[in-house]
Design a protein around this motif. Structure first.
Motif, PDB file in Angstrom:
ATOM      1  N   SER A  78       1.127  27.907  18.175  1.00  0.00           N
ATOM      2  CA  SER A  78       1.725  28.996  17.393  1.00  0.00           C
ATOM      3  C   SER A  78       1.003  30.271  17.814  1.00  0.00           C
ATOM      4  O   SER A  78      -0.140  30.510  17.425  1.00  0.00           O
ATOM      5  N   GLU A  79       1.642  31.080  18.635  1.00  0.00           N
ATOM      6  CA  GLU A  79       0.957  32.145  19.370  1.00  0.00           C
ATOM      7  C   GLU A  79       0.176  33.109  18.483  1.00  0.00           C
ATOM      8  O   GLU A  79      -0.903  33.565  18.840  1.00  0.00           O
ATOM      9  N   ASP A  80       0.709  33.417  17.289  1.00  0.00           N
ATOM     10  CA  ASP A  80       0.082  34.457  16.497  1.00  0.00           C
ATOM     11  C   ASP A  80      -1.151  33.991  15.735  1.00  0.00           C
ATOM     12  O   ASP A  80      -1.978  34.794  15.333  1.00  0.00           O
ATOM     13  N   ILE A  81      -1.310  32.691  15.558  1.00  0.00           N
ATOM     14  CA  ILE A  81      -2.355  32.205  14.645  1.00  0.00           C
ATOM     15  C   ILE A  81      -3.181  31.058  15.222  1.00  0.00           C
ATOM     16  O   ILE A  81      -4.208  30.680  14.669  1.00  0.00           O
ATOM     17  N   GLU A  82      -2.779  30.484  16.350  1.00  0.00           N
ATOM     18  CA  GLU A  82      -3.453  29.297  16.893  1.00  0.00           C
ATOM     19  C   GLU A  82      -4.941  29.517  17.088  1.00  0.00           C
ATOM     20  O   GLU A  82      -5.754  28.641  16.782  1.00  0.00           O
ATOM     21  N   ASP A  83      -5.327  30.680  17.580  1.00  0.00           N
ATOM     22  CA  ASP A  83      -6.725  30.909  17.953  1.00  0.00           C
ATOM     23  C   ASP A  83      -7.678  30.859  16.763  1.00  0.00           C
ATOM     24  O   ASP A  83      -8.879  30.671  16.942  1.00  0.00           O
ATOM     25  N   VAL A  84      -7.168  31.057  15.537  1.00  0.00           N
ATOM     26  CA  VAL A  84      -8.047  31.061  14.374  1.00  0.00           C
ATOM     27  C   VAL A  84      -7.865  29.826  13.504  1.00  0.00           C
ATOM     28  O   VAL A  84      -8.508  29.705  12.459  1.00  0.00           O
ATOM     29  N   CYS A  85      -7.004  28.915  13.925  1.00  0.00           N
ATOM     30  CA  CYS A  85      -6.774  27.685  13.163  1.00  0.00           C
ATOM     31  C   CYS A  85      -7.903  26.694  13.445  1.00  0.00           C
ATOM     32  O   CYS A  85      -8.113  26.302  14.600  1.00  0.00           O
ATOM     33  N   PRO A  86      -8.664  26.261  12.436  1.00  0.00           N
ATOM     34  CA  PRO A  86      -9.813  25.371  12.675  1.00  0.00           C
ATOM     35  C   PRO A  86      -9.451  24.061  13.367  1.00  0.00           C
ATOM     36  O   PRO A  86     -10.164  23.618  14.270  1.00  0.00           O
ATOM     37  N   ARG A  87      -8.342  23.443  12.961  1.00  0.00           N
ATOM     38  CA  ARG A  87      -7.964  22.165  13.577  1.00  0.00           C
ATOM     39  C   ARG A  87      -7.549  22.368  15.032  1.00  0.00           C
ATOM     40  O   ARG A  87      -7.854  21.542  15.901  1.00  0.00           O
ATOM     41  N   SER A  88      -6.861  23.472  15.306  1.00  0.00           N
ATOM     42  CA  SER A  88      -6.481  23.777  16.688  1.00  0.00           C
ATOM     43  C   SER A  88      -7.707  24.040  17.551  1.00  0.00           C
ATOM     44  O   SER A  88      -7.742  23.659  18.732  1.00  0.00           O
ATOM     45  N   LEU A  89      -8.718  24.699  16.971  1.00  0.00           N
ATOM     46  CA  LEU A  89      -9.952  24.939  17.714  1.00  0.00           C
ATOM     47  C   LEU A  89     -10.616  23.621  18.092  1.00  0.00           C
ATOM     48  O   LEU A  89     -11.044  23.435  19.237  1.00  0.00           O
ATOM     49  N   LEU A  90     -10.704  22.700  17.150  1.00  0.00           N
ATOM     50  CA  LEU A  90     -11.337  21.416  17.454  1.00  0.00           C
ATOM     51  C   LEU A  90     -10.542  20.659  18.508  1.00  0.00           C
ATOM     52  O   LEU A  90     -11.130  20.008  19.383  1.00  0.00           O
ATOM     53  N   LYS A  91      -9.228  20.730  18.462  1.00  0.00           N
ATOM     54  CA  LYS A  91      -8.399  20.098  19.503  1.00  0.00           C
ATOM     55  C   LYS A  91      -8.768  20.634  20.885  1.00  0.00           C
ATOM     56  O   LYS A  91      -8.873  19.883  21.859  1.00  0.00           O
ATOM     57  N   LYS A  92      -8.973  21.943  20.957  1.00  0.00           N
ATOM     58  CA  LYS A  92      -9.303  22.572  22.235  1.00  0.00           C
ATOM     59  C   LYS A  92     -10.661  22.089  22.748  1.00  0.00           C
ATOM     60  O   LYS A  92     -10.802  21.768  23.938  1.00  0.00           O
ATOM     61  N   ILE A  93     -11.644  22.017  21.869  1.00  0.00           N
ATOM     62  CA  ILE A  93     -12.976  21.558  22.279  1.00  0.00           C
ATOM     63  C   ILE A  93     -12.935  20.083  22.674  1.00  0.00           C
ATOM     64  O   ILE A  93     -13.573  19.674  23.655  1.00  0.00           O
ATOM     65  N   ALA A  94     -12.180  19.272  21.927  1.00  0.00           N
ATOM     66  CA  ALA A  94     -12.050  17.845  22.254  1.00  0.00           C
ATOM     67  C   ALA A  94     -11.391  17.666  23.623  1.00  0.00           C
ATOM     68  O   ALA A  94     -11.769  16.772  24.388  1.00  0.00           O
ATOM     69  N   ALA A  95     -10.419  18.519  23.936  1.00  0.00           N
ATOM     70  CA  ALA A  95      -9.765  18.444  25.246  1.00  0.00           C
ATOM     71  C   ALA A  95     -10.745  18.778  26.362  1.00  0.00           C
ATOM     72  O   ALA A  95     -10.726  18.148  27.438  1.00  0.00           O
ATOM     73  N   GLN A  96     -11.620  19.739  26.128  1.00  0.00           N
ATOM     74  CA  GLN A  96     -12.649  20.071  27.127  1.00  0.00           C
ATOM     75  C   GLN A  96     -13.558  18.877  27.369  1.00  0.00           C
ATOM     76  O   GLN A  96     -13.948  18.592  28.513  1.00  0.00           O
ATOM     77  N   SER A  97     -13.889  18.167  26.291  1.00  0.00           N
ATOM     78  CA  SER A  97     -14.714  16.973  26.421  1.00  0.00           C
ATOM     79  C   SER A  97     -14.014  15.934  27.286  1.00  0.00           C
ATOM     80  O   SER A  97     -14.631  15.304  28.156  1.00  0.00           O
ATOM     81  N   GLY A  98     -12.713  15.747  27.038  1.00  0.00           N
ATOM     82  CA  GLY A  98     -11.946  14.790  27.837  1.00  0.00           C
ATOM     83  C   GLY A  98     -11.904  15.157  29.298  1.00  0.00           C
ATOM     84  O   GLY A  98     -11.996  14.283  30.177  1.00  0.00           O
ATOM     85  N   GLU A  99     -11.786  16.442  29.599  1.00  0.00           N
ATOM     86  CA  GLU A  99     -11.764  16.903  30.985  1.00  0.00           C
ATOM     87  C   GLU A  99     -13.093  16.623  31.688  1.00  0.00           C
ATOM     88  O   GLU A  99     -13.135  16.462  32.912  1.00  0.00           O
ATOM     89  N   MET A 100     -14.169  16.533  30.914  1.00  0.00           N
ATOM     90  CA  MET A 100     -15.486  16.231  31.483  1.00  0.00           C
ATOM     91  C   MET A 100     -15.726  14.716  31.572  1.00  0.00           C
ATOM     92  O   MET A 100     -16.789  14.287  32.025  1.00  0.00           O
ATOM     93  N   GLY A 101     -14.750  13.925  31.109  1.00  0.00           N
ATOM     94  CA  GLY A 101     -14.871  12.471  31.202  1.00  0.00           C
ATOM     95  C   GLY A 101     -15.532  11.820  30.005  1.00  0.00           C
ATOM     96  O   GLY A 101     -15.966  10.661  30.091  1.00  0.00           O
ATOM     97  N   PHE A 102     -15.586  12.539  28.876  1.00  0.00           N
ATOM     98  CA  PHE A 102     -16.259  12.017  27.682  1.00  0.00           C
ATOM     99  C   PHE A 102     -15.272  11.771  26.547  1.00  0.00           C
ATOM    100  O   PHE A 102     -14.345  12.544  26.338  1.00  0.00           O
ATOM    101  N   ILE A 103     -15.508  10.691  25.810  1.00  0.00           N
ATOM    102  CA  ILE A 103     -14.814  10.435  24.558  1.00  0.00           C
ATOM    103  C   ILE A 103     -15.826  10.643  23.435  1.00  0.00           C
ATOM    104  O   ILE A 103     -16.766   9.864  23.283  1.00  0.00           O
ATOM    105  N   PRO A 104     -15.663  11.714  22.642  1.00  0.00           N
ATOM    106  CA  PRO A 104     -16.620  11.971  21.564  1.00  0.00           C
ATOM    107  C   PRO A 104     -16.294  11.149  20.318  1.00  0.00           C
ATOM    108  O   PRO A 104     -15.174  11.165  19.829  1.00  0.00           O
ATOM    109  N   LYS A 105     -17.296  10.420  19.825  1.00  0.00           N
ATOM    110  CA  LYS A 105     -17.172   9.639  18.586  1.00  0.00           C
ATOM    111  C   LYS A 105     -18.015  10.319  17.515  1.00  0.00           C
ATOM    112  O   LYS A 105     -19.210  10.542  17.711  1.00  0.00           O
ATOM    113  N   PHE A 106     -17.390  10.618  16.382  1.00  0.00           N
ATOM    114  CA  PHE A 106     -18.053  11.382  15.322  1.00  0.00           C
ATOM    115  C   PHE A 106     -17.845  10.729  13.966  1.00  0.00           C
ATOM    116  O   PHE A 106     -16.921   9.931  13.771  1.00  0.00           O
TER     117      PHE A 106
END
Length: 452
Positions: free
Chosen positions: A107-135
Motif C-alpha cells: 500500500s504505497e502511501d502507508i506501507e513504510d510505516v506499517c510495523p508488520r510490513s516492516l518486519l516482513k521486509k527484515i525477514a525477507a532480508q534474512s531469507g536472502e542471506m540464507g537464514f531462517i529466523p526463529k523467534f
C-alpha cells in the motif's frame, strides 16, 4: 489449516455470517472491525479500505500534529490493507468467530510505516542471506480485580491487585484464580498461540508466560494476539490485565524478552551453535550479538517506546541498564543460553511488555543481521556476575526523549529500517514525550503545592 484454499473453502461452507479483522498500529495496539461474510469474500482478492488515521493518532486516539504520513492535511483517507489468509484463527472465547490479521504491505502511501510490513521486509532480508529466523516472546503482566468502569471510577489510580504479596512460581497463588489461570493456557492455545509455560512471578498479581518459538513473522503475530487475548480473557473474569512496563515504583517491571536463533534454509541446523567453541557460540552468533550490542543505543525506542518504559530500565530490577551480554546472565542486556544445540539461542532482555512485538523483533533481527553483514567482532567482554556493578560498559539512555534524540541523530537506524519509517516513528516518540511533559502530575502536586 495453513493452505489458503482450504481456509476459504471451509469458510464458504460454514454457516458463519461475520469475520473479525485487525491491523496493528505503531504502538502495537490492535485496531480492527467486524465485517460480513460477503464483505470478507469481496476483499479477499482485492484489498480492504482502512482509515489511515490508525497511523495518525496515538494510543489514546489523540491526533498527531507533527505527522507527515497522514493527518488533517491529508483528510485521513482510506489506505488499502491486505488480509493475510495464513493468519486465520477462530476466537474460542467469542463463539469461534473467524479472525484474520492484515497489514499495509504494497500500500504505497502507508506501507513504510506499517510495523508488520516492516518486519516482513527484515525477514525477507534474512531469507536472502540464507537464514531462517526463529523467534518467540515471553511476557510478564500484572492482573487486577478491576473492570474498565471501576478503574475509571478510581481515576485510573490505585488498582486492586488480583493477589497480594511477592510469590513467584507459586502454586498457591495460581490456584486462587484457577479458572482464569487455566483459561489463559487453554484458550490461547486453541487460538493458535501455543503456550510453553505460565506461572506467577514476583509481585502482587503478576503472571509470566512463554510462547512457543516459530518463524519470526508468526512469532510476532502470536505476541500481538497474546496481549490482546489475555486482556479479553481477563475481562470475562472481571480482571484487567496490564502490560505496562512499570506500574508501581516498589514492584518489578514487566518484560517482553525476545528469544531468537538463526537456522539454515532447511531448518535442520541451528546456526548459532558450534560445539567446538568454549561457550558453544558460532561465529554467526558472535557477529549477530555484536550487531545487536552495536545498534542497541541507536534504536532503543523500538524496544522501550513509552515514557514509562524507562522506569523499568533501572539497576536491581531484572532489567537491562547497559550495552552488555553474558552467558546465562539475567543482569545483562543480552543473555546467551547455551544449554544444547536445539535450544542454543540469544535472549534480548531489553524490551518491556509494552513494546510493539513487530518493532522489537524487527529491531532485534535487523541489528543482528547488521552484525553478520559487517562481520562485527564481539569485542565486549561477557559480564561475570552482577552487571549493575560494572562501570566499564556503556549505559543506555535514561529517558524516552534522550533515546529518541539518539535515534534521530543516528545513521544506523535509517540504514536498518529506511528513512520513511524512522522519520515517522521518531515523530511519534517526540509526540509521546510532549504529551507527558505538558501534564501536571500527582508527584508535582505532592512535592510542591504547599511547601515550595
Amino acid at each position: 489449516m495453513k493452505n489458503t484454499s482450504e481456509i476459504l473453502e471451509s469458510l464458504k461452507a460454514s454457516d458463519i455470517q461475520k469475520v473479525k479483522l485487525a491491523i496493528t498500529d505503531i504502538d502495537g495496539i490492535l485496531r480492527g472491525k467486524l465485517i460480513s461474510k460477503d464483505k470478507f469474500f469481496k476483499t479477499v482478492n482485492d484489498k480492504l479500505g482502512f482509515c489511515n488515521v490508525v497511523f495518525g493518532w496515538d494510543a489514546n486516539d489523540a491526533v498527531y500534529d507533527n505527522s507527515e504520513v497522514t493527518g488533517w492535511h491529508t483528510g485521513f483517507p482510506d489506505s488499502m490493507a491486505s488480509i493475510d489468509l495464513i493468519t486465520f484463527r477462530k476466537i474460542p472465547w467469542d463463539n469461534n468467530t473467524p479472525f484474520f490479521l492484515g497489514d499495509f504491505h504494497q500500500s504505497e502511501d502507508i506501507e513504510d510505516v506499517c510495523p508488520r510490513s516492516l518486519l516482513k521486509k527484515i525477514a525477507a532480508q534474512s531469507g536472502e542471506m540464507g537464514f531462517i529466523p526463529k523467534f518467540s516472546n515471553e511476557f510478564e503482566w500484572f492482573n487486577f480485580k478491576e473492570t474498565p468502569q471501576s478503574l475509571k471510577d478510581k481515576d485510573g489510580i490505585k488498582p486492586t491487585p488480583l493477589t497480594p504479596g511477592m510469590f513467584g512460581y507459586s502454586i498457591l497463588r495460581s490456584s486462587q484464580n484457577s479458572e482464569y489461570f487455566n483459561e489463559l493456557f487453554d484458550l490461547l492455545t486453541k487460538f493458535g498461540i501455543p503456550i510453553e509455560g505460565i506461572h506467577t512471578e514476583t509481585g502482587d498479581g503478576v503472571y509470566e508466560a512463554c510462547i512457543e518459538y516459530t518463524d519470526v513473522l508468526e512469532a510476532a503475530d502470536r505476541a500481538v494476539l497474546f496481549k490482546t487475548g489475555v486482556k479479553e480473557i481477563a475481562y470475562r473474569h472481571e480482571i484487567i490485565a496490564s502490560f505496562m512496563a512499570k506500574w508501581n515504583t516498589n514492584l518489578p517491571g514487566c518484560s517482553g524478552h525476545i528469544h531468537q536463533s538463526l537456522w539454515d534454509e532447511k531448518e535442520k541446523n541451528n546456526l548459532f551453535f558450534d560445539g567446538k567453541d568454549s561457550n558453544k557460540m558460532s561465529d554467526t552468533l558472535k557477529h549477530y550479538l555484536a550487531g545487536q550490542l552495536h545498534c542497541l543505543p541507536h534504536i532503543l525506542p523500538m524496544y522501550a517506546p513509552t515514557v514509562n518504559s524507562y522506569k523499568r530500565l533501572v539497576e536491581g530490577s531484572w532489567a537491562a541498564t547497559s550495552v552488555s551480554w553474558g552467558i546465562e546472565n539475567r543482569t545483562t542486556a543480552m543473555r546467551v543460553i547455551n544449554h544444547g544445540e536445539d535450544s542454543m539461542r540469544l535472549e534480548t532482555r531489553v524490551p518491556g511488555a509494552d513494546a510493539n512485538p513487530y518493532l522489537s523483533m524487527a529491531a532485534s533481527l535487523a541489528s543482528g543481521l547488521y552484525g553478520i553483514k559487517n562481520k562485527l567482532p564481539l569485542n565486549i567482554e561477557p559480564t561475570q556476575g552482577n552487571e549493575y556493578d560494572n562501570e566499564a560498559t556503556l549505559s543506555l539512555p535514561k529517558t524516552l526523549t534522550e533515546a529518541t534524540e539518539q535515534m534521530k541523530s543516528s545513521d544506523i537506524a535509517t540504514e536498518l529500517f529506511g528513512e520513511s519509517f524512522v522519520n515517522h516513528f521518531i515523530k511519534t516518540r517526540e509526540w509521546e514525550w510532549q504529551q507527558f511533559n505538558s501534564k501536571v502530575t500527582d508527584w508535582e502536586l505532592k512535592r510542591y503545592f504547599e511547601i515550595i
